[in-house]
Scaffold this active site. Structure first.
Site, PDB file in Angstrom:
ATOM      1  N   ARG A 134       0.789  -1.181   0.020  1.00 14.14           N
ATOM      2  CA  ARG A 134       0.016  -0.023  -0.130  1.00 14.14           C
ATOM      3  C   ARG A 134       0.854   1.392   0.073  1.00 14.14           C
ATOM      4  NH1 ARG A 134      -0.734   2.396   5.055  1.00 14.14           N
ATOM      5  NH2 ARG A 134      -2.790   3.255   4.742  1.00 14.14           N
ATOM      6  N   LEU A 135       0.229   2.232  -0.290  1.00 15.10           N
ATOM      7  CA  LEU A 135       0.843   3.679  -0.164  1.00 15.10           C
ATOM      8  C   LEU A 135      -0.239   4.379   0.654  1.00 15.10           C
ATOM      9  CD1 LEU A 135       2.147   4.644  -3.599  1.00 15.10           C
ATOM     10  CD2 LEU A 135       3.407   4.518  -1.378  1.00 15.10           C
ATOM     11  N   ASP A 136       0.312   5.303   1.787  1.00 14.80           N
ATOM     12  CA  ASP A 136      -0.508   6.243   2.527  1.00 14.80           C
ATOM     13  C   ASP A 136      -1.336   6.995   1.449  1.00 14.80           C
ATOM     14  OD1 ASP A 136       0.066   5.003   5.048  1.00 14.80           O
ATOM     15  OD2 ASP A 136       2.117   6.161   4.880  1.00 14.80           O
ATOM     16  N   ALA A 137      -2.541   7.557   1.864  1.00 12.10           N
ATOM     17  CA  ALA A 137      -3.291   8.539   1.356  1.00 12.10           C
ATOM     18  C   ALA A 137      -2.526   9.532   0.960  1.00 12.10           C
ATOM     19  CB  ALA A 137      -4.491   8.777   1.964  1.00 12.10           C
TER      20      ALA A 137
END
Length: 212
Positions: free
Chosen positions: A60-63
């Site tokens: 994932r990548l943070d928002a």
């Protein structure tokens, strides 16, 4: 998009065949790295692309981060990339507050102590260096400009991915992160891509790009 390789199939217990597919996405700023909804926040489902229903992000990548995400329904690849035993490089371009020093870059390269799940954790050795501002797509909204506070850019390559690790690392050496872009996953880069763009990859592309 590169030439497609011969389709790869996996036989599930239901005896139904599923086409294994791979996608490279440039995740925009403030978009969640998921298809499921959380209030009014934008998600991968808002991209102008018709993903298969069994495809999900690897990691994932943070928002508040931007850049490359790999999506697939290849469970073996997902396991390999998320298993710390099988290290793979991820390169980030990071804009930080302040005039970055060579000493700070060396500390980042050697590893710094951050908090992970409430416990001290010393990061693994990395490659970190000061760089000129890279030719990235404009962020929307842009970083707030403050005339009396300089900013700097660095490139940092990691082969681990703790929660908000890069931000914690730059803060630990006195340079808070203002903008964070995952530029590369192994040899895949975001060069020529725009936020929200999707590239479909063949299995051969993935094996070559991830050096598998």
């Amino acid at each position: 998009m590169s030439e497609r390789a011969m389709p790869q199939y996996t036989l599930f217990h239901s005896f139904a065949f599923s086409l294994i597919m791979y996608f490279l996405v440039y995740k925009p700023y403030l978009m969640l790295s998921q298809f499921s909804r959380e209030g009014n926040k934008p998600t991968l489902a808002d991209l102008e692309f018709d993903f298969p229903t069994d495809v999900y992000p690897v990691g994932r990548l943070d928002a508040d981060s931007e850049g490359l995400l790999l999506l697939t329904n290849d469970k073996q690849l997902n396991h390999r990339l998320l298993n710390p035993k099988f290290r793979h490089n991820r390169t980030y371009y990071v804009q930080v507050e302040g005039a970055l020093t060579s000493e700070a870059c060396q500390l980042l390269a050697d590893g710094v102590t951050i908090s992970v799940d409430g416990k001290p954790y010393h990061t693994l050795a990395a490659h970190a260096q000061s760089i000129d501002e890279p030719p990235l797509p404009a962020r929307n909204p842009p970083i707030r400009y403050r005339a009396n506070i300089p900013t700097s850019w660095l490139s940092i390559a990691l082969h681990e991915g703790k929660n908000r690790q890069v931000r914690k690392m730059t803060a630990a050496v006195g340079f808070p992160t203002l903008r964070l872009v995952r530029w590369a996953i192994e040899t895949f880069t975001a060069e020529g891509m725009e936020p929200g763009q999707v590239r479909e990859l063949s299995r051969a592309d993935v094996l070559r790009g991830l050096r598998l």
